[in-house]
Design a protein around this motif. Structure first.
Motif, PDB file in Angstrom:
ATOM      1  N   SER A  93      35.608  62.447  44.043  1.00 10.93           N
ATOM      2  CA  SER A  93      36.822  61.638  44.146  1.00 10.93           C
ATOM      3  C   SER A  93      37.172  61.196  42.724  1.00 10.93           C
ATOM      4  O   SER A  93      36.278  60.756  41.981  1.00 10.93           O
ATOM      5  CB  SER A  93      36.551  60.420  45.043  1.00 10.93           C
ATOM      6  N   THR A  94      38.426  61.336  42.352  1.00  6.43           N
ATOM      7  CA  THR A  94      38.805  60.917  40.993  1.00  6.43           C
ATOM      8  C   THR A  94      38.572  59.414  40.829  1.00  6.43           C
ATOM      9  O   THR A  94      38.222  58.944  39.745  1.00  6.43           O
ATOM     10  CB  THR A  94      40.275  61.271  40.695  1.00  6.43           C
ATOM     11  N   ASN A  95      38.755  58.639  41.907  1.00  5.53           N
ATOM     12  CA  ASN A  95      38.481  57.193  41.811  1.00  5.53           C
ATOM     13  C   ASN A  95      37.008  56.933  41.543  1.00  5.53           C
ATOM     14  O   ASN A  95      36.646  56.124  40.682  1.00  5.53           O
ATOM     15  CB  ASN A  95      38.882  56.487  43.118  1.00  5.53           C
ATOM     16  N   GLN A 117      39.283  67.465  45.892  1.00  6.05           N
ATOM     17  CA  GLN A 117      38.282  66.401  46.042  1.00  6.05           C
ATOM     18  C   GLN A 117      37.404  66.740  47.246  1.00  6.05           C
ATOM     19  O   GLN A 117      37.924  67.120  48.301  1.00  6.05           O
ATOM     20  CB  GLN A 117      38.956  65.051  46.278  1.00  6.05           C
ATOM     21  N   ALA A 119      35.259  64.408  48.429  1.00  2.00           N
ATOM     22  CA  ALA A 119      35.068  63.138  49.152  1.00  2.00           C
ATOM     23  C   ALA A 119      36.198  62.185  48.745  1.00  2.00           C
ATOM     24  O   ALA A 119      35.938  61.064  48.277  1.00  2.00           O
ATOM     25  CB  ALA A 119      33.696  62.552  48.830  1.00  2.00           C
ATOM     26  N   LYS A 121      38.972  59.452  48.787  1.00  2.00           N
ATOM     27  CA  LYS A 121      38.927  58.167  49.495  1.00  2.00           C
ATOM     28  C   LYS A 121      40.322  57.620  49.744  1.00  2.00           C
ATOM     29  O   LYS A 121      41.203  57.722  48.891  1.00  2.00           O
ATOM     30  CB  LYS A 121      38.163  57.135  48.649  1.00  2.00           C
ATOM     31  N   ARG A 123      42.447  54.020  51.687  1.00  2.00           N
ATOM     32  CA  ARG A 123      42.230  52.586  51.900  1.00  2.00           C
ATOM     33  C   ARG A 123      41.423  52.357  53.160  1.00  2.00           C
ATOM     34  O   ARG A 123      41.387  53.202  54.049  1.00  2.00           O
ATOM     35  CB  ARG A 123      43.579  51.866  52.064  1.00  2.00           C
ATOM     36  N   TRP A 128      40.691  60.792  52.239  1.00  2.00           N
ATOM     37  CA  TRP A 128      41.970  61.408  51.835  1.00  2.00           C
ATOM     38  C   TRP A 128      41.734  62.911  51.752  1.00  2.00           C
ATOM     39  O   TRP A 128      40.924  63.388  50.961  1.00  2.00           O
ATOM     40  CB  TRP A 128      42.422  60.864  50.481  1.00  2.00           C
ATOM     41  N   PHE A 138      45.386  62.022  41.422  1.00  2.00           N
ATOM     42  CA  PHE A 138      44.871  61.581  40.121  1.00  2.00           C
ATOM     43  C   PHE A 138      44.510  60.101  40.168  1.00  2.00           C
ATOM     44  O   PHE A 138      44.934  59.375  41.079  1.00  2.00           O
ATOM     45  CB  PHE A 138      45.897  61.850  39.006  1.00  2.00           C
ATOM     46  N   LYS A 187      54.302  59.216  56.066  1.00  2.00           N
ATOM     47  CA  LYS A 187      53.553  58.913  54.845  1.00  2.00           C
ATOM     48  C   LYS A 187      53.638  60.063  53.836  1.00  2.00           C
ATOM     49  O   LYS A 187      53.241  61.181  54.123  1.00  2.00           O
ATOM     50  CB  LYS A 187      52.093  58.642  55.195  1.00  2.00           C
ATOM     51  N   GLY A 190      49.866  57.798  48.934  1.00  2.00           N
ATOM     52  CA  GLY A 190      49.022  56.620  49.102  1.00  2.00           C
ATOM     53  C   GLY A 190      48.433  56.203  47.764  1.00  2.00           C
ATOM     54  O   GLY A 190      48.327  57.011  46.834  1.00  2.00           O
ATOM     55  N   LEU A 192      45.176  53.899  46.085  1.00  2.00           N
ATOM     56  CA  LEU A 192      43.908  53.195  46.311  1.00  2.00           C
ATOM     57  C   LEU A 192      43.490  52.534  45.011  1.00  2.00           C
ATOM     58  O   LEU A 192      43.249  53.212  44.011  1.00  2.00           O
ATOM     59  CB  LEU A 192      42.824  54.190  46.756  1.00  2.00           C
ATOM     60  N   GLY A 208      44.114  54.988  42.070  1.00  2.00           N
ATOM     61  CA  GLY A 208      44.100  56.369  42.552  1.00  2.00           C
ATOM     62  C   GLY A 208      45.365  56.650  43.335  1.00  2.00           C
ATOM     63  O   GLY A 208      45.802  55.830  44.151  1.00  2.00           O
ATOM     64  N   ILE A 209      45.955  57.805  43.079  1.00  2.00           N
ATOM     65  CA  ILE A 209      47.244  58.125  43.693  1.00  2.00           C
ATOM     66  C   ILE A 209      47.194  59.536  44.266  1.00  2.00           C
ATOM     67  O   ILE A 209      46.711  60.470  43.616  1.00  2.00           O
ATOM     68  CB  ILE A 209      48.363  58.011  42.631  1.00  2.00           C
ATOM     69  N   GLY A 210      47.677  59.680  45.484  1.00  5.26           N
ATOM     70  CA  GLY A 210      47.822  61.008  46.089  1.00  5.26           C
ATOM     71  C   GLY A 210      49.250  61.157  46.588  1.00  5.26           C
ATOM     72  O   GLY A 210      49.735  60.305  47.331  1.00  5.26           O
TER      73      GLY A 210
HETATM   74  C1  BTN Z   1      45.568  55.615  51.111  1.00  6.82           C
HETATM   75  O1  BTN Z   1      46.717  55.940  51.428  1.00  6.82           O
HETATM   76  O2  BTN Z   1      44.773  55.173  51.937  1.00  6.82           O
HETATM   77  C2  BTN Z   1      45.163  55.773  49.673  1.00  6.82           C
HETATM   78  C3  BTN Z   1      45.007  57.227  49.317  1.00  6.82           C
HETATM   79  C4  BTN Z   1      44.625  57.452  47.877  1.00  6.82           C
HETATM   80  C5  BTN Z   1      44.281  58.888  47.603  1.00  6.82           C
HETATM   81  C6  BTN Z   1      44.048  59.150  46.147  1.00  6.82           C
HETATM   82  S1  BTN Z   1      43.873  60.867  45.795  1.00  6.82           S
HETATM   83  C7  BTN Z   1      43.338  60.508  44.175  1.00  6.82           C
HETATM   84  C8  BTN Z   1      42.465  59.260  44.255  1.00  6.82           C
HETATM   85  N1  BTN Z   1      41.089  59.612  44.504  1.00  6.82           N
HETATM   86  C9  BTN Z   1      40.646  59.219  45.689  1.00  6.82           C
HETATM   87  O3  BTN Z   1      39.518  59.430  46.147  1.00  6.82           O
HETATM   88  N2  BTN Z   1      41.645  58.577  46.339  1.00  6.82           N
HETATM   89  C10 BTN Z   1      42.829  58.490  45.528  1.00  6.82           C
END
Ligand code: BTN
Length: 321
Positions: A93-95, A117, A119, A121, A123, A128, A138, A187, A190, A192, A208-210
Protein backbone atom coordinates in the motif's frame (compact mmCIF):
# COMPACT_ATOMS: atom_id res chain seq x y z
CA UNK A 1 6.49 -14.31 -10.64
CA UNK A 2 5.18 -10.74 -10.27
CA UNK A 3 8.57 -9.21 -11.16
CA UNK A 4 8.79 -11.23 -14.36
CA UNK A 5 5.14 -10.53 -15.17
CA UNK A 6 5.83 -6.79 -14.88
CA UNK A 7 8.94 -7.17 -17.09
CA UNK A 8 6.90 -9.01 -19.74
CA UNK A 9 4.13 -6.43 -19.46
CA UNK A 10 6.74 -3.74 -20.15
CA UNK A 11 7.85 -5.67 -23.24
CA UNK A 12 4.22 -5.82 -24.45
CA UNK A 13 3.24 -2.26 -23.46
CA UNK A 14 3.23 -0.90 -27.02
CA UNK A 15 0.22 -3.09 -27.88
CA UNK A 16 2.05 -4.86 -30.76
CA UNK A 17 2.96 -8.52 -31.25
CA UNK A 18 6.19 -9.75 -29.65
CA UNK A 19 7.39 -13.34 -29.88
CA UNK A 20 7.92 -15.27 -26.66
CA UNK A 21 11.38 -16.12 -27.92
CA UNK A 22 12.40 -12.45 -28.43
CA UNK A 23 11.03 -11.42 -25.03
CA UNK A 24 12.79 -14.38 -23.43
CA UNK A 25 16.08 -13.45 -25.07
CA UNK A 26 15.84 -9.85 -23.87
CA UNK A 27 14.97 -10.89 -20.33
CA UNK A 28 17.38 -13.82 -20.22
CA UNK A 29 14.79 -16.52 -19.56
CA UNK A 30 13.03 -19.39 -21.30
CA UNK A 31 9.88 -19.20 -23.46
CA UNK A 32 8.13 -21.34 -20.87
CA UNK A 33 8.75 -18.73 -18.18
CA UNK A 34 7.47 -16.02 -20.52
CA UNK A 35 4.35 -18.09 -21.15
CA UNK A 36 3.84 -18.42 -17.36
CA UNK A 37 4.33 -14.67 -16.94
CA UNK A 38 1.71 -13.99 -19.62
CA UNK A 39 -0.62 -16.27 -17.69
CA UNK A 40 0.02 -14.18 -14.54
CA UNK A 41 -0.69 -10.97 -16.48
CA UNK A 42 -4.07 -12.40 -17.40
CA UNK A 43 -5.00 -14.12 -14.14
CA UNK A 44 -3.55 -11.75 -11.52
CA UNK A 45 -3.49 -8.43 -13.39
CA UNK A 46 -6.78 -8.99 -15.18
CA UNK A 47 -5.45 -7.81 -18.58
CA UNK A 48 -6.21 -9.51 -21.90
CA UNK A 49 -3.25 -10.86 -23.87
CA UNK A 50 -3.77 -12.31 -27.36
CA UNK A 51 -1.57 -15.26 -28.21
CA UNK A 52 -1.24 -16.03 -31.93
CA UNK A 53 0.87 -18.89 -33.28
CA UNK A 54 3.76 -17.54 -35.37
CA UNK A 55 3.28 -13.94 -34.14
CA UNK A 56 3.59 -14.16 -30.37
CA UNK A 57 1.80 -12.18 -27.68
CA UNK A 58 -0.04 -8.87 -27.87
CA UNK A 59 -1.91 -6.85 -25.24
CA UNK A 60 -5.52 -6.06 -26.17
CA UNK A 61 -4.54 -2.39 -25.84
CA UNK A 62 -1.30 -0.48 -25.18
CA UNK A 63 -0.38 0.06 -21.53
CA UNK A 64 0.78 3.48 -20.31
CA UNK A 65 3.18 3.21 -17.37
CA UNK A 66 3.48 5.66 -14.55
CA UNK A 67 6.64 7.54 -15.36
CA UNK A 68 8.54 10.07 -13.23
CA UNK A 69 9.82 12.32 -16.09
CA UNK A 70 6.29 12.53 -17.59
CA UNK A 71 4.82 13.43 -14.20
CA UNK A 72 7.50 16.03 -13.51
CA UNK A 73 6.96 17.49 -16.98
CA UNK A 74 3.42 18.51 -15.93
CA UNK A 75 4.45 20.17 -12.65
CA UNK A 76 4.31 23.94 -12.28
CA UNK A 77 7.69 25.38 -11.28
CA UNK A 78 6.77 26.16 -7.65
CA UNK A 79 5.21 22.78 -7.11
CA UNK A 80 8.14 21.01 -8.81
CA UNK A 81 10.38 22.38 -6.06
CA UNK A 82 8.30 20.70 -3.37
CA UNK A 83 7.46 17.27 -4.78
CA UNK A 84 9.89 14.34 -4.90
CA UNK A 85 8.12 11.79 -7.08
CA UNK A 86 8.73 8.04 -7.04
CA UNK A 87 6.83 5.26 -8.81
CA UNK A 88 6.74 1.53 -8.03
CA UNK A 89 5.36 -1.36 -10.05
CA UNK A 90 3.88 -2.99 -6.97
CA UNK A 91 3.71 -2.29 -3.24
CA UNK A 92 1.50 -3.48 -0.41
CA UNK A 93 0.00 0.00 0.00
CA UNK A 94 1.48 3.38 -0.89
CA UNK A 95 0.14 4.68 2.45
CA UNK A 96 1.83 1.91 4.41
CA UNK A 97 5.11 2.59 2.62
CA UNK A 98 5.01 6.34 3.25
CA UNK A 99 3.97 5.92 6.90
CA UNK A 100 7.36 4.26 7.42
CA UNK A 101 8.99 7.41 6.02
CA UNK A 102 6.64 9.68 8.01
CA UNK A 103 7.78 8.20 11.30
CA UNK A 104 11.47 8.40 10.33
CA UNK A 105 13.02 11.38 8.57
CA UNK A 106 11.14 10.98 5.25
CA UNK A 107 11.09 14.02 2.99
CA UNK A 108 8.28 16.55 3.14
CA UNK A 109 6.67 16.39 -0.32
CA UNK A 110 7.53 12.75 -1.03
CA UNK A 111 5.07 11.19 -3.52
CA UNK A 112 4.73 7.47 -4.18
CA UNK A 113 2.52 6.30 -7.04
CA UNK A 114 2.06 2.67 -7.96
CA UNK A 115 0.69 0.44 -10.69
CA UNK A 116 -0.60 -2.15 -8.23
CA UNK A 117 -1.27 -2.55 -4.50
CA UNK A 118 -1.44 -5.98 -2.90
CA UNK A 119 -2.97 -4.63 0.34
CA UNK A 120 -4.54 -1.30 -0.64
CA UNK A 121 -6.30 0.35 2.31
CA UNK A 122 -9.56 2.27 2.49
CA UNK A 123 -11.20 4.17 5.34
CA UNK A 124 -12.71 2.41 8.34
CA UNK A 125 -10.56 -0.70 7.85
CA UNK A 126 -11.86 -1.38 4.35
CA UNK A 127 -9.70 -2.54 1.44
CA UNK A 128 -9.06 -0.60 -1.78
CA UNK A 129 -9.07 -2.80 -4.88
CA UNK A 130 -8.15 -1.65 -8.37
CA UNK A 131 -7.54 -3.43 -11.67
CA UNK A 132 -4.12 -2.73 -13.17
CA UNK A 133 -3.96 0.50 -15.16
CA UNK A 134 -7.54 1.57 -14.37
CA UNK A 135 -6.91 3.68 -11.26
CA UNK A 136 -4.48 6.41 -10.25
CA UNK A 137 -3.18 5.41 -6.81
CA UNK A 138 -0.69 7.51 -4.92
CA UNK A 139 0.23 8.82 -1.49
CA UNK A 140 2.01 11.95 -0.39
CA UNK A 141 3.92 12.77 2.75
CA UNK A 142 3.30 16.30 4.04
CA UNK A 143 4.70 17.81 7.22
CA UNK A 144 2.52 20.45 8.92
CA UNK A 145 3.56 23.05 11.45
CA UNK A 146 0.10 22.59 12.98
CA UNK A 147 -0.43 19.76 15.46
CA UNK A 148 -2.77 16.84 14.77
CA UNK A 149 -5.49 18.56 16.82
CA UNK A 150 -5.74 21.27 14.13
CA UNK A 151 -5.90 18.96 11.12
CA UNK A 152 -9.57 17.99 11.43
CA UNK A 153 -10.67 19.51 8.11
CA UNK A 154 -7.68 18.27 6.14
CA UNK A 155 -9.44 15.44 4.31
CA UNK A 156 -12.13 17.89 3.15
CA UNK A 157 -9.50 20.31 1.87
CA UNK A 158 -7.79 17.49 -0.03
CA UNK A 159 -11.13 16.45 -1.54
CA UNK A 160 -11.68 20.02 -2.66
CA UNK A 161 -8.26 20.13 -4.36
CA UNK A 162 -9.12 16.95 -6.30
CA UNK A 163 -12.59 18.26 -7.17
CA UNK A 164 -11.18 21.53 -8.53
CA UNK A 165 -8.91 19.62 -10.93
CA UNK A 166 -11.52 17.08 -12.02
CA UNK A 167 -14.17 19.74 -12.59
CA UNK A 168 -11.69 21.73 -14.72
CA UNK A 169 -11.29 18.58 -16.81
CA UNK A 170 -15.08 18.50 -17.26
CA UNK A 171 -16.16 15.90 -14.67
CA UNK A 172 -19.13 17.22 -12.63
CA UNK A 173 -17.85 15.69 -9.39
CA UNK A 174 -19.36 16.32 -5.97
CA UNK A 175 -17.91 15.96 -2.50
CA UNK A 176 -19.34 13.52 0.00
CA UNK A 177 -18.39 14.23 3.59
CA UNK A 178 -15.83 13.55 4.83
CA UNK A 179 -13.65 12.57 1.91
CA UNK A 180 -15.21 10.79 -1.07
CA UNK A 181 -15.58 12.20 -4.53
CA UNK A 182 -18.72 11.21 -6.37
CA UNK A 183 -19.72 11.29 -10.01
CA UNK A 184 -23.49 11.11 -10.62
CA UNK A 185 -23.94 9.77 -7.06
CA UNK A 186 -21.35 6.98 -7.50
CA UNK A 187 -17.95 6.75 -5.83
CA UNK A 188 -15.21 8.04 -8.14
CA UNK A 189 -12.34 8.56 -5.71
CA UNK A 190 -11.38 8.04 -2.10
CA UNK A 191 -8.93 9.63 0.28
CA UNK A 192 -7.24 7.96 3.24
CA UNK A 193 -5.36 10.17 5.67
CA UNK A 194 -2.99 8.71 8.25
CA UNK A 195 -1.30 10.83 10.88
CA UNK A 196 1.82 10.69 12.95
CA UNK A 197 2.93 13.29 15.49
CA UNK A 198 1.67 15.04 18.63
CA UNK A 199 -1.62 16.80 19.27
CA UNK A 200 0.15 20.17 19.47
CA UNK A 201 3.57 19.64 17.88
CA UNK A 202 4.39 19.38 14.17
CA UNK A 203 2.54 16.57 12.39
CA UNK A 204 3.53 14.27 9.56
CA UNK A 205 0.59 13.26 7.41
CA UNK A 206 0.27 10.61 4.73
CA UNK A 207 -2.50 11.39 2.27
CA UNK A 208 -3.49 8.43 0.08
CA UNK A 209 -5.63 8.97 -2.98
CA UNK A 210 -7.29 6.56 -5.39
CA UNK A 211 -9.15 7.83 -8.47
CA UNK A 212 -10.87 5.52 -10.95
CA UNK A 213 -10.08 6.33 -14.57
CA UNK A 214 -11.68 3.25 -16.12
CA UNK A 215 -14.15 0.55 -15.14
CA UNK A 216 -13.48 0.18 -11.42
CA UNK A 217 -13.49 -2.96 -9.29
CA UNK A 218 -16.90 -3.60 -7.70
CA UNK A 219 -17.20 -2.60 -4.04
CA UNK A 220 -20.07 -2.42 -1.54
CA UNK A 221 -21.45 0.74 -3.18
CA UNK A 222 -22.02 2.05 -6.72
CA UNK A 223 -18.73 3.10 -8.36
CA UNK A 224 -17.81 5.44 -11.21
CA UNK A 225 -14.81 6.21 -13.43
CA UNK A 226 -13.70 9.35 -15.27
CA UNK A 227 -14.29 7.52 -18.56
CA UNK A 228 -18.02 7.41 -17.64
CA UNK A 229 -18.19 11.10 -18.54
CA UNK A 230 -15.95 10.80 -21.58
CA UNK A 231 -12.71 11.90 -19.92
CA UNK A 232 -9.63 10.06 -21.16
CA UNK A 233 -6.46 11.39 -19.54
CA UNK A 234 -3.09 9.78 -18.87
CA UNK A 235 -2.46 8.93 -15.23
CA UNK A 236 0.87 10.80 -15.46
CA UNK A 237 -0.77 14.01 -16.67
CA UNK A 238 -3.55 13.73 -14.10
CA UNK A 239 -1.12 13.15 -11.25
CA UNK A 240 0.84 16.28 -12.21
CA UNK A 241 -2.34 18.41 -12.28
CA UNK A 242 -3.39 17.04 -8.89
CA UNK A 243 0.03 17.66 -7.34
CA UNK A 244 -0.03 21.28 -8.55
CA UNK A 245 -3.41 21.86 -6.89
CA UNK A 246 -2.52 19.90 -3.76
CA UNK A 247 0.59 22.03 -3.36
CA UNK A 248 -1.59 25.18 -3.33
CA UNK A 249 -4.27 23.79 -1.03
CA UNK A 250 -1.94 22.11 1.49
CA UNK A 251 0.23 25.21 1.75
CA UNK A 252 -2.83 27.40 2.43
CA UNK A 253 -4.23 24.84 4.85
CA UNK A 254 -0.96 24.86 6.79
CA UNK A 255 -1.20 28.64 7.13
CA UNK A 256 -4.92 29.28 7.60
CA UNK A 257 -6.67 25.94 8.32
CA UNK A 258 -9.92 24.70 6.76
CA UNK A 259 -12.25 27.67 7.32
CA UNK A 260 -11.12 29.45 4.10
CA UNK A 261 -12.39 26.45 2.04
CA UNK A 262 -15.74 25.94 3.82
CA UNK A 263 -17.97 27.88 1.43
CA UNK A 264 -16.47 26.35 -1.71
CA UNK A 265 -16.61 22.87 -0.16
CA UNK A 266 -20.32 23.27 0.62
CA UNK A 267 -21.06 24.51 -2.90
CA UNK A 268 -19.82 21.12 -4.17
CA UNK A 269 -21.36 18.97 -1.43
CA UNK A 270 -23.43 16.03 -2.65
CA UNK A 271 -25.58 15.97 0.49
CA UNK A 272 -26.25 19.63 1.24
CA UNK A 273 -29.77 20.03 2.73
CA UNK A 274 -30.67 16.40 2.02
CA UNK A 275 -31.80 13.65 4.40
CA UNK A 276 -28.87 11.50 5.52
CA UNK A 277 -28.17 8.56 7.80
CA UNK A 278 -24.97 8.52 9.86
CA UNK A 279 -23.66 5.12 10.91
CA UNK A 280 -21.07 4.42 13.59
CA UNK A 281 -18.89 1.46 14.43
CA UNK A 282 -20.89 1.22 17.71
CA UNK A 283 -24.42 2.32 18.51
CA UNK A 284 -27.53 3.14 16.50
CA UNK A 285 -27.50 5.19 13.31
CA UNK A 286 -28.70 8.80 13.42
CA UNK A 287 -30.98 10.31 10.76
CA UNK A 288 -31.22 13.99 9.94
CA UNK A 289 -30.76 16.70 7.33
CA UNK A 290 -27.16 17.59 6.35
CA UNK A 291 -26.58 21.33 6.81
CA UNK A 292 -23.02 21.81 5.65
CA UNK A 293 -19.77 21.93 7.56
CA UNK A 294 -18.35 23.93 10.47
CA UNK A 295 -15.10 25.93 10.34
CA UNK A 296 -13.12 22.84 11.31
CA UNK A 297 -14.80 20.59 8.72
CA UNK A 298 -17.19 18.88 11.16
CA UNK A 299 -20.57 17.90 9.64
CA UNK A 300 -23.66 19.78 10.85
CA UNK A 301 -26.86 17.73 10.89
CA UNK A 302 -30.34 18.78 11.97
CA UNK A 303 -31.79 15.81 13.85
CA UNK A 304 -35.10 15.41 15.75
CA UNK A 305 -33.02 16.28 18.88
CA UNK A 306 -31.71 19.52 17.36
CA UNK A 307 -28.53 20.39 15.48
CA UNK A 308 -25.65 17.97 16.04
CA UNK A 309 -21.99 18.17 15.08
CA UNK A 310 -20.11 15.11 13.79
CA UNK A 311 -16.35 15.00 13.59
CA UNK A 312 -14.34 13.17 10.97
CA UNK A 313 -13.65 9.75 12.44
CA UNK A 314 -15.57 6.54 12.72
CA UNK A 315 -18.65 7.88 10.96
CA UNK A 316 -20.00 6.94 7.58
CA UNK A 317 -22.68 8.85 5.75
CA UNK A 318 -25.40 7.60 3.41
CA UNK A 319 -28.14 9.48 1.61
CA UNK A 320 -31.66 8.51 2.78
CA UNK A 321 -33.93 7.92 -0.21
C1 BTN B 1 -11.55 5.21 0.89
O1 BTN B 1 -12.32 5.63 0.02
O2 BTN B 1 -11.94 4.47 1.80
C2 BTN B 1 -10.11 5.63 0.82
C3 BTN B 1 -9.41 4.95 -0.33
C4 BTN B 1 -7.96 5.35 -0.47
C5 BTN B 1 -7.25 4.52 -1.49
C6 BTN B 1 -5.85 5.01 -1.75
S1 BTN B 1 -5.09 4.18 -3.10
C7 BTN B 1 -3.55 4.88 -2.70
C8 BTN B 1 -3.45 4.92 -1.18
N1 BTN B 1 -2.89 3.69 -0.67
C9 BTN B 1 -3.75 2.97 0.04
O3 BTN B 1 -3.52 1.87 0.55
N2 BTN B 1 -4.93 3.62 0.08
C10 BTN B 1 -4.87 4.88 -0.60
Amino acid sequence: MSDLAFAVLRALADGRFHSGEAIGQNLGCSRTLIWQAVHTIESDFDLTVYSVRGQGYKLSQPYEWLDVPSIRHGLASESAEVWTVAVADQVDSTNTQLMVHATSDGLHGLVLATERQTAGKGRLGRRWHARLGTCLMFSILWRFDRGIAELAGLSLAVGLALARVLRQLGAPVELKWPNDLQLHGRKLAGILIELSGDALGPAAVVIGIGINLHTPAEIDQPVAALSDCGIEISRNALLALLLNELHEVLSSFNQHGFAQFGKEWMSLSSHQDTPVRLSFSHGDPIDGIARGVAENGALLVDTPDGRRVFHVGEVSLRRME
